[in-house]
Design an enzyme around this catalytic site. Structure first.
Site, mmCIF file in Angstrom:
data_model
loop_
_atom_site.group_PDB
_atom_site.id
_atom_site.type_symbol
_atom_site.label_atom_id
_atom_site.label_comp_id
_atom_site.label_asym_id
_atom_site.label_seq_id
_atom_site.Cartn_x
_atom_site.Cartn_y
_atom_site.Cartn_z
ATOM 1 N N HIS A 181 0.817 -1.224 0.000
ATOM 2 C CA HIS A 181 0.000 0.000 0.000
ATOM 3 C C HIS A 181 0.845 1.267 0.000
ATOM 4 O O HIS A 181 0.328 2.353 -0.241
ATOM 5 C CB HIS A 181 -0.929 0.010 1.218
ATOM 6 N N LYS A 294 2.711 13.416 4.718
ATOM 7 C CA LYS A 294 1.582 14.126 4.101
ATOM 8 C C LYS A 294 1.901 15.595 3.798
ATOM 9 O O LYS A 294 1.092 16.290 3.166
ATOM 10 C CB LYS A 294 0.334 14.041 4.991
ATOM 11 N N ASP A 388 3.440 9.613 -1.148
ATOM 12 C CA ASP A 388 2.255 8.865 -0.721
ATOM 13 C C ASP A 388 2.074 7.676 -1.649
ATOM 14 O O ASP A 388 2.208 7.834 -2.874
ATOM 15 C CB ASP A 388 1.018 9.783 -0.818
HETATM 16 P P1 ADQ Z 1 -3.084 6.386 4.380
HETATM 17 O O1 ADQ Z 1 -1.704 6.885 4.586
HETATM 18 O O2 ADQ Z 1 -3.893 6.269 5.591
HETATM 19 O O3 ADQ Z 1 -3.117 4.995 3.638
HETATM 20 P P2 ADQ Z 1 -4.939 7.775 2.410
HETATM 21 O O4 ADQ Z 1 -4.849 7.030 1.150
HETATM 22 O O5 ADQ Z 1 -4.989 9.233 2.208
HETATM 23 O O6 ADQ Z 1 -3.703 7.513 3.365
HETATM 24 O O7 ADQ Z 1 -6.216 7.349 3.179
HETATM 25 C C1 ADQ Z 1 -6.680 8.035 4.287
HETATM 26 C C2 ADQ Z 1 -8.136 7.684 4.534
HETATM 27 O O8 ADQ Z 1 -8.495 8.184 5.814
HETATM 28 C C3 ADQ Z 1 -9.070 8.326 3.526
HETATM 29 O O9 ADQ Z 1 -10.090 7.440 3.210
HETATM 30 C C4 ADQ Z 1 -9.627 9.544 4.282
HETATM 31 O O10 ADQ Z 1 -10.939 9.896 3.938
HETATM 32 C C5 ADQ Z 1 -9.593 9.067 5.703
HETATM 33 N N1 ADQ Z 1 -9.353 10.216 6.586
HETATM 34 C C6 ADQ Z 1 -8.244 10.954 6.683
HETATM 35 N N2 ADQ Z 1 -8.436 11.940 7.588
HETATM 36 C C7 ADQ Z 1 -9.670 11.805 8.065
HETATM 37 C C8 ADQ Z 1 -10.438 12.496 9.033
HETATM 38 N N3 ADQ Z 1 -9.973 13.527 9.715
HETATM 39 N N4 ADQ Z 1 -11.686 12.073 9.270
HETATM 40 C C9 ADQ Z 1 -12.181 11.012 8.623
HETATM 41 N N5 ADQ Z 1 -11.518 10.331 7.706
HETATM 42 C C10 ADQ Z 1 -10.272 10.708 7.433
HETATM 43 C C11 ADQ Z 1 -2.152 4.088 3.028
HETATM 44 C C12 ADQ Z 1 -1.130 4.713 2.102
HETATM 45 C C13 ADQ Z 1 -1.833 5.487 1.009
HETATM 46 C C14 ADQ Z 1 -2.795 4.566 0.247
HETATM 47 C C15 ADQ Z 1 -3.692 3.817 1.213
HETATM 48 C C16 ADQ Z 1 -4.517 2.757 0.515
HETATM 49 O O11 ADQ Z 1 -0.257 5.553 2.840
HETATM 50 O O12 ADQ Z 1 -0.909 6.060 0.123
HETATM 51 O O13 ADQ Z 1 -3.589 5.350 -0.612
HETATM 52 O O14 ADQ Z 1 -2.935 3.181 2.222
HETATM 53 O O15 ADQ Z 1 -3.718 1.870 -0.189
#
Ligand code: ADQ
Length: 759
Positions: A181, A294, A388
């Site tokens: 991921h 981020k 990311d």
């Molecule tokens: P993450 O690093 O967690 O995942 P991301 O892909 O942006 O990053 O996913 C974050 C999720 O959390 C999104 O669905 C978002 O809506 C939710 N989220 C973030 N802040 C929030 C908040 N304050 N309230 C509610 N929801 C919130 C890892 C990798 C990424 C990759 C994913 C999936 O780092 O690059 O895209 O896995 O493979």
């Protein structure tokens, strides 16, 4: 790969079997409340993709409960038992003493930073590594305990990179897929990782390995080559006869789920509340986990720059930044939190008016309704990570922009950038241009916004998380099926008792032995791979038997073979793949094709030398009937790349000649077509057609010519694990020596065994 129509992903797929999902965390959360143990199932993230697949294929999910402190508490155990019964979730209990080293240590302080290309931030300790290995072993035991024949195992992410190989060793037939991921870094960065080779080997237990982007896949392939010397093609790695399939397949979201949330009354209320509150103000939105990757401080500084540079925008634009706390007990994350808090305070303090604040900052998680509403009202989204794997927020924003009235500002270092070309792409380290991108987004004509958003939406819809999940399991099943097919066609291990009996019975034997890789291991420099005295003793013994005709059939030049073996009585030597032979007790080498002109050499030499000049560590060797470009000591990736280029240059140059270019082990050789090892067999059997035992052993492509010409009742032995037409195989040259010792009744001299250096 079999081509399938676009609608096929939703078809029932009986061959998938039961799905066993393995991830660090379960989709269940266990918390201790005053009233006792509580648990809940998360709906977002990975669970969105896995749940329908698990439902369809009747699978289970294995992972850590996230809570290890109260193991042995019967009430806690009762909750975990319920998870198993009702949720098909099987909790792995990691001992608290290894959790820190495994999770906070090697996973999050080493791999996370390095894989996101922050080599300056990562920590490594041997103890953390030991805990990581141990945790992967505990996962292995948990998986193996649950595994049933026909299951398909899907392993997720960087915390479990050793697990594929661990399961493969425990259950050789298991069907295993792995998805990463996070990014896979460039090989230069990856090489910094202590225990890098173990990590790669761990992954190679899978049948199918998938990444978000082609860039990560390329980085993985190039690391494999540089670290472990393993070559691969765009879509597969050949590990001997075992193939591992590779693919870039970015994760998606559930866009229609967001559409449904937007339809809900509650969400509509939040939207109109936002609109009322921010009338006349343009809204920017940022939604992130509070993570170093981020790029939050960089984003805030770019926003500050925007306010300074475009003063007229002051009072007219607000950034709503949501940051969920993450890894809050890690010192670096505490520092990040403090930096972000300070920047927000500093910017708001400097620019706020009694009626307007530039930043609304929320350090908490939002509900799905709040999140969707925020996306829906925002004029632009700032998705500006420093690095990311993919970034789902970018896709969620697009999914909520049904009217097309919004702009996505996206970091070029997010995996999502590879498929979201219609976003305004920025370099998050470039404050000034990011500030300009905000202006551009806010001033973009509505038609352009709609065009860009429509293209983005179409792709988000098509590559949704369900398509992604279904494709992953199908590809793993396909890859495992090809492996099984290849296994069925593999040469069997040489049955030693059987060959010994056949040898014993025979009265006239022909034994054809390759040298490099078959009787000795490879060395970095060809001239270092000299036969140890013990090997000579062994050959002496085998050749001394009057019933035996023993021939060393090598690609080596005459001079090497003569220097090493001419004094062994009764031993035949065939150099340059059989172009020239030295019979026992004779002084002169003879050729089956005497007086071959060598006027071709000049032109080919120039080509090879041109490649040698371009490749440090490589050189050209001239033999009587061939020219060889050797690159074993060169940078492996550059060497492979040039070898391919050389091969295609030579293919054209030699098309209408009697010459062919052969790709060997770290060399490219140009030789006459007739000079091949099968020619030796023809010469040997022409004069003496009545051998009643024939053995040919070799390890590389040039030996295949010989194997093909050996008759059905002969013993063809491939030494190693490449693809081969030989009927039997032995693991390595040490096993080959043991075989010769057994057959000839010569005890194996211990020192004859050498270590395979490279290749
Ligand atoms: P993450 O690093 O967690 O995942 P991301 O892909 O942006 O990053 O996913 C974050 C999720 O959390 C999104 O669905 C978002 O809506 C939710 N989220 C973030 N802040 C929030 C908040 N304050 N309230 C509610 N929801 C919130 C890892 C990798 C990424 C990759 C994913 C999936 O780092 O690059 O895209 O896995 O493979």
């Amino acid at each position: 790969m079999e081509k399938k129509g676009p609608n096929k992903t939703d078809d029932p797929q009986p061959e998938i079997g039961r799905l066993v999902v393995v991830s660090n965390r379960l989709p269940m959360t266990l918390t201790k409340e005053r009233s006792g143990w509580e648990s809940s199932r998360s709906t977002g993230g990975l669970a969105t993709a896995m749940d329908p697949l698990l439902e369809r294929n009747g699978g289970i999910w294995i992972g850590w409960s996230g809570e290890s402190s109260a193991k042995g508490d019967p009430k806690r155990q009762q909750v975990l038992d319920e998870w198993r019964e009702k949720e098909n979730c099987i909790a792995v209990d990691l001992p608290p003493e290894i959790v820190k080293g495994y999770y906070e240590g090697f996973s999050n302080a080493t791999l996370w930073f390095l894989f996101h290309s922050f080599p300056g931030l990562f920590d490594f300790t041997t103890n953390n590594w030991r805990d990581y290995v141990r945790a992967n072993e505990i996962f292995r035991d948990a998986v193996v305990k649950e595994l049933q024949p026909g299951d398909l195992v899907w392993i997720h992410d960087y915390q479990l990179m050793l697990l594929p190989q661990m399961i493969r060793e425990a259950v050789p037939d298991a069907r295993i897929g792995f998805f990463l991921h996070i990014p896979f870094p460039s090989s230069d960065v990856f090489r910094v990782l202590p225990r890098r080779d173990e990590v790669l080997k761990g992954l190679l237990g899978a049948d199918y390995i998938s990444f978000h982007t082609h860039r990560y896949l390329q980085n993985f392939r190039s690391s494999l080559l540089r670290v472990n010397g393993i070559r691969s093609s765009m879509d597969r790695i050949s590990l001997g006869s075992r193939q591992i399939r590779l693919e870039a397949q970015p994760i998606g979201i559930a866009p229609l789920g967001f559409r449904d949330i937007l339809e809900q009354e509650k969400t509509k209320e939040i939207i109109s509340e936002f609109r009322g509150k921010y009338t006349g103000v343009k809204l920017l939105v940022g939604v992130d986990r509070m993570d170093i990757t981020k790029g939050l401080p960089e984003r805030l500084r770019a926003f500050r720059r925007f306010l300074v540079k475009h003063r007229r925008m002051q009072g007219k634009v607000t950034l709503i930044q949501v940051a969920v706390p993450s890894r809050g007990n890690v010192p670096r994350y505490k520092d990040l939190q403090q930096e972000v808090d300070e920047l927000v305070g500093q910017i708001n303090g400097r620019f706020s008016t009694p009626t307007w604040s530039p930043i609304v900052y929320m350090r908490r998680s939002l509900s799905q309704e709040e999140l969707a509403a925020l996306y829906a009202v925002a004029d632009a989204a700032l998705v500006t990570p420093l690095r990311d794997g993919q970034n789902l927020v970018a896709k969620e924003y697009v999914a909520c922009k049904l009217d097309g009235d919004g702009v996505l500002i996206l970091s070029e270092f997010a995996g999502a950038a590879a498929e979201m070309g219609e976003a305004i792409q920025i370099n998050p380290y470039d404050e000034d241009r990011t500030a300009d991108a905000i202006v551009r987004a806010l001033n973009m004509p509505i038609d352009e916004k709609r065009d860009r958003m429509a293209a983005l939406y179409k792709r988000v819809l098509r590559n949704d998380v369900f398509t992604w999940g279904a494709r992953f399991v199908r590809n793993t099943a396909d890859a495992a099926a090809s492996r099984k097919k290849a296994d069925a066609g593999r040469p069997q291990r040489l049955p030693k008792a059987q060959i010994a009996a056949a040898y014993e019975e025979a009265s006239k034997r022909l034994i054809l032995l390759d040298y490099d890789g078959t009787l000795v291991g490879y060395s970095q420099r060809a001239q270092d791979a000299i036969p140890p005295p013990e090997l000579k003793t062994l050959l002496f013994g085998v050749a001394a038997d009057p019933r035996n005709t023993v021939v060393i059939v090598s690609g080596r030049a005459k001079s090497d073979l003569e220097r090493w073996f001419a004094k062994i009585p009764n031993l035949w030597l065939a150099a340059e793949h059989g172009a020239v032979m030295l019979r026992p007790a004779e002084k002169e080498w003879t050729s089956s094709h005497p007086n071959v002109p060598d006027n071709w050499k000049k032109e080919v030499f120039e080509v090879l030398e041109h490649f040698a000049d371009r490749t440090p560590g490589s050189y050209v060797e001239e033999k009587e009937f061939s020219l060889v470009w050797h690159y074993r000591m060169s940078d492996p990736e550059f060497g492979e790349w040039l070898a391919n280029e050389l091969n295609s240059t030579l293919d054209e140059l030699l098309a209408d000649t009697q010459l062919r270019a052969i790709q060997g082990r770290k060399n490219v050789e140009v030789k006459l077509i007739w000079a091949n090892k099968a020619d030796v067999l023809a010469q040997m059997t022409h004069d003496e057609p009545d051998f009643d035992f024939m053995l040919a052993a070799g390890d590389d492509t040039t030996d295949e010519d010989l194997f093909e010409k050996m008759g059905p009742d002969t013993w063809t032995v491939h030494v190693g694990s490449q693809n081969t037409v030989a009927r039997y195989r032995l693991r390595d040259h040490n096993e080959m020596l043991e075989l010769l010792a057994t057959l000839s009744g010569t005890p194996i001299p211990a020192k004859a065994k050498t270590v395979k250096a490279t290749g």
